[in-house]
Design a protein around this motif. Structure first.
Motif, PDB file in Angstrom:
ATOM      1  N   UNK A  44      38.598  44.844  53.151  1.00  0.00           N
ATOM      2  CA  UNK A  44      39.403  44.768  51.929  1.00  0.00           C
ATOM      3  C   UNK A  44      38.601  45.222  50.725  1.00  0.00           C
ATOM      4  N   UNK A  45      37.335  44.815  50.678  1.00  0.00           N
ATOM      5  CA  UNK A  45      36.480  45.148  49.539  1.00  0.00           C
ATOM      6  C   UNK A  45      36.214  46.649  49.465  1.00  0.00           C
ATOM      7  N   UNK A  46      36.028  47.276  50.611  1.00  0.00           N
ATOM      8  CA  UNK A  46      35.618  48.684  50.621  1.00  0.00           C
ATOM      9  C   UNK A  46      36.788  49.666  50.605  1.00  0.00           C
ATOM     10  N   UNK A  47      37.997  49.184  50.926  1.00  0.00           N
ATOM     11  CA  UNK A  47      39.107  50.132  51.101  1.00  0.00           C
ATOM     12  C   UNK A  47      39.511  50.827  49.802  1.00  0.00           C
ATOM     13  N   UNK A  48      39.125  50.265  48.659  1.00  0.00           N
ATOM     14  CA  UNK A  48      39.478  50.865  47.370  1.00  0.00           C
ATOM     15  C   UNK A  48      38.481  51.933  46.920  1.00  0.00           C
ATOM     16  N   UNK A  49      37.461  52.186  47.736  1.00  0.00           N
ATOM     17  CA  UNK A  49      36.469  53.181  47.348  1.00  0.00           C
ATOM     18  C   UNK A  49      35.743  52.764  46.084  1.00  0.00           C
ATOM     19  N   UNK A  50      35.684  53.648  45.112  1.00  0.00           N
ATOM     20  CA  UNK A  50      34.974  53.358  43.855  1.00  0.00           C
ATOM     21  C   UNK A  50      35.890  52.766  42.790  1.00  0.00           C
ATOM     22  N   UNK A  51      37.157  52.487  43.137  1.00  0.00           N
ATOM     23  CA  UNK A  51      38.136  52.097  42.122  1.00  0.00           C
ATOM     24  C   UNK A  51      38.582  50.640  42.216  1.00  0.00           C
ATOM     25  N   UNK A  52      38.010  49.865  43.158  1.00  0.00           N
ATOM     26  CA  UNK A  52      38.407  48.475  43.306  1.00  0.00           C
ATOM     27  C   UNK A  52      37.826  47.585  42.225  1.00  0.00           C
ATOM     28  N   UNK A  53      38.294  46.348  42.193  1.00  0.00           N
ATOM     29  CA  UNK A  53      37.833  45.393  41.183  1.00  0.00           C
ATOM     30  C   UNK A  53      36.327  45.170  41.285  1.00  0.00           C
ATOM     31  N   UNK A  54      35.824  44.994  42.497  1.00  0.00           N
ATOM     32  CA  UNK A  54      34.403  44.737  42.696  1.00  0.00           C
ATOM     33  C   UNK A  54      33.573  45.907  42.175  1.00  0.00           C
ATOM     34  N   UNK A  55      33.998  47.111  42.508  1.00  0.00           N
ATOM     35  CA  UNK A  55      33.266  48.302  42.102  1.00  0.00           C
ATOM     36  C   UNK A  55      33.312  48.493  40.582  1.00  0.00           C
ATOM     37  N   UNK A  56      34.460  48.216  39.985  1.00  0.00           N
ATOM     38  CA  UNK A  56      34.573  48.318  38.533  1.00  0.00           C
ATOM     39  C   UNK A  56      33.689  47.293  37.826  1.00  0.00           C
ATOM     40  N   UNK A  57      33.641  46.095  38.386  1.00  0.00           N
ATOM     41  CA  UNK A  57      32.821  45.047  37.781  1.00  0.00           C
ATOM     42  C   UNK A  57      31.338  45.400  37.879  1.00  0.00           C
ATOM     43  N   UNK A  58      30.936  46.037  38.974  1.00  0.00           N
ATOM     44  CA  UNK A  58      29.544  46.448  39.130  1.00  0.00           C
ATOM     45  C   UNK A  58      29.152  47.535  38.132  1.00  0.00           C
ATOM     46  N   UNK A  59      30.111  48.289  37.646  1.00  0.00           N
ATOM     47  CA  UNK A  59      29.825  49.299  36.616  1.00  0.00           C
ATOM     48  C   UNK A  59      30.067  48.743  35.208  1.00  0.00           C
ATOM     49  N   UNK A  60      30.380  47.451  35.099  1.00  0.00           N
ATOM     50  CA  UNK A  60      30.624  46.781  33.824  1.00  0.00           C
ATOM     51  C   UNK A  60      31.808  47.387  33.077  1.00  0.00           C
ATOM     52  N   UNK A  61      32.817  47.799  33.834  1.00  0.00           N
ATOM     53  CA  UNK A  61      34.016  48.404  33.229  1.00  0.00           C
ATOM     54  C   UNK A  61      35.074  47.359  32.913  1.00  0.00           C
ATOM     55  N   UNK A  62      34.995  46.179  33.538  1.00  0.00           N
ATOM     56  CA  UNK A  62      35.965  45.117  33.301  1.00  0.00           C
ATOM     57  C   UNK A  62      35.217  43.792  33.117  1.00  0.00           C
ATOM     58  N   UNK A  63      35.864  42.847  32.450  1.00  0.00           N
ATOM     59  CA  UNK A  63      35.263  41.535  32.224  1.00  0.00           C
ATOM     60  C   UNK A  63      35.323  40.692  33.493  1.00  0.00           C
ATOM     61  N   UNK A  64      34.629  39.557  33.460  1.00  0.00           N
ATOM     62  CA  UNK A  64      34.650  38.651  34.612  1.00  0.00           C
ATOM     63  C   UNK A  64      36.078  38.173  34.895  1.00  0.00           C
ATOM     64  N   UNK A  65      36.796  37.786  33.860  1.00  0.00           N
ATOM     65  CA  UNK A  65      38.173  37.306  34.049  1.00  0.00           C
ATOM     66  C   UNK A  65      39.054  38.395  34.633  1.00  0.00           C
ATOM     67  N   UNK A  66      38.930  39.607  34.117  1.00  0.00           N
ATOM     68  CA  UNK A  66      39.705  40.733  34.657  1.00  0.00           C
ATOM     69  C   UNK A  66      39.332  40.994  36.108  1.00  0.00           C
ATOM     70  N   UNK A  67      38.036  40.897  36.394  1.00  0.00           N
ATOM     71  CA  UNK A  67      37.569  41.102  37.763  1.00  0.00           C
ATOM     72  C   UNK A  67      38.183  40.087  38.718  1.00  0.00           C
ATOM     73  N   UNK A  68      38.104  38.805  38.373  1.00  0.00           N
ATOM     74  CA  UNK A  68      38.626  37.759  39.256  1.00  0.00           C
ATOM     75  C   UNK A  68      40.132  37.927  39.448  1.00  0.00           C
ATOM     76  N   UNK A  69      40.845  38.219  38.383  1.00  0.00           N
ATOM     77  CA  UNK A  69      42.306  38.392  38.492  1.00  0.00           C
ATOM     78  C   UNK A  69      42.657  39.570  39.391  1.00  0.00           C
ATOM     79  N   UNK A  70      41.972  40.689  39.186  1.00  0.00           N
ATOM     80  CA  UNK A  70      42.280  41.887  39.969  1.00  0.00           C
ATOM     81  C   UNK A  70      41.816  41.724  41.412  1.00  0.00           C
TER      82      UNK A  70
END
Length: 245
Positions: A44-70
């Motif tokens: 599930x984590x990897x299926x989004x490629x570079x565009x998933x919530x986890x990947x976005x959070x690792x690039x600091x593109x979204x906040x913690x709250x946004x990350x958890x929600x997404x």
């Protein structure tokens, strides 16, 4: 590992799964305790490629709250996750007739907290390798996909002093396996990729390093000492500097 022609001058380390225990240990335990198929959450984590919530959070593109929600939405998308898992089973030539979840209630915040807790424990043999390499005169760097949250900052503060450079996805805005991230680390160390040994626990990250010409070593859970021994053999035969006891 590919044949090495230039002397090794630097070693680059992943953090989670290399310097510290793998967060995947927490994922595996969560899957077991919630009766999910093995590797289900990782797929599930990897299926989004570079565009998933986890990947976005690792690039600091979204906040913690946004990350958890997404991430909560992604983890509990049973239709998409089952489809991805069946594709994974097919690729691995495994039995696709297994019973998959009909509903999902994955608590993203709880899971993330467990992952961060596991990653607090160091792999002592790898930490000692870093110290040994520095005594021998080698440049060492961390190259980590991480997060700009309180837990991440505490870990960085504790570990950064081990390295000449501590290169973070959440600061640079790039993450492995983007080869630009590796090149950035090499530039900071003032070495070329073919003068580098790279250690990581994830195959696609190692493949990216190999494409650049690095000597790539996979660190497997429970077999960290084997990776340490391989690095020391490389240093003793191909290193630019005299090994020390």
């Amino acid at each position: 590992m590919e044949p090495q022609t230039r002397p090794i001058r630097a070693v680059i380390f992943d953090i989670g799964g290399v310097i510290v225990k793998s967060p995947f240990l927490a994922i595996s335990l969560y899957e077991q305790s919630h009766h999910l198929p093995s590797n289900y959450i990782n797929i599930s984590l990897s299926k989004h490629g570079s565009h998933g919530a986890f990947q976005q959070y690792e690039r600091n593109e979204i906040s913690y709250t946004e990350f958890i929600n997404k991430w909560t939405l992604e983890l509990n998308d049973v239709t998409a996750n089952n489809k991805a898992y069946l594709e994974y089973l097919t690729r691995r030539h495994l039995d696709t007739r297994m019973v998959l979840p009909r509903t999902l209630r994955v608590d993203a915040q709880e899971l993330f907290t467990r992952m961060m807790k596991v990653a607090e424990e160091p792999n002592e043999c790898v930490v000692e390798l870093v110290k040994w390499l520095r005594r021998c005169g080698y440049k060492v760097a961390a190259l980590t996909n991480n997060f700009q949250n309180d837990e991440g900052k505490v870990q960085v503060n504790a570990l950064a002093k081990l390295f000449d450079e501590f290169v973070e996805s959440s600061v640079v805005g790039l993450r492995k396996p983007d080869t630009r991230f590796y090149t950035h680390a090499c530039n900071l160390l003032e070495v070329s990729p073919d003068e580098v040994v790279f250690l990581d626990d994830i195959r696609k990250n190692l493949s990216a390093a190999k494409r650049l010409g690095m000597t790539a070593i996979q660190v497997e859970i429970g077999r960290e000492q084997e990776a340490v021994d391989i690095v020391k053999r490389i240093i003793r035969t191909l290193g630019a500097f005299e090994p020390k006891l």
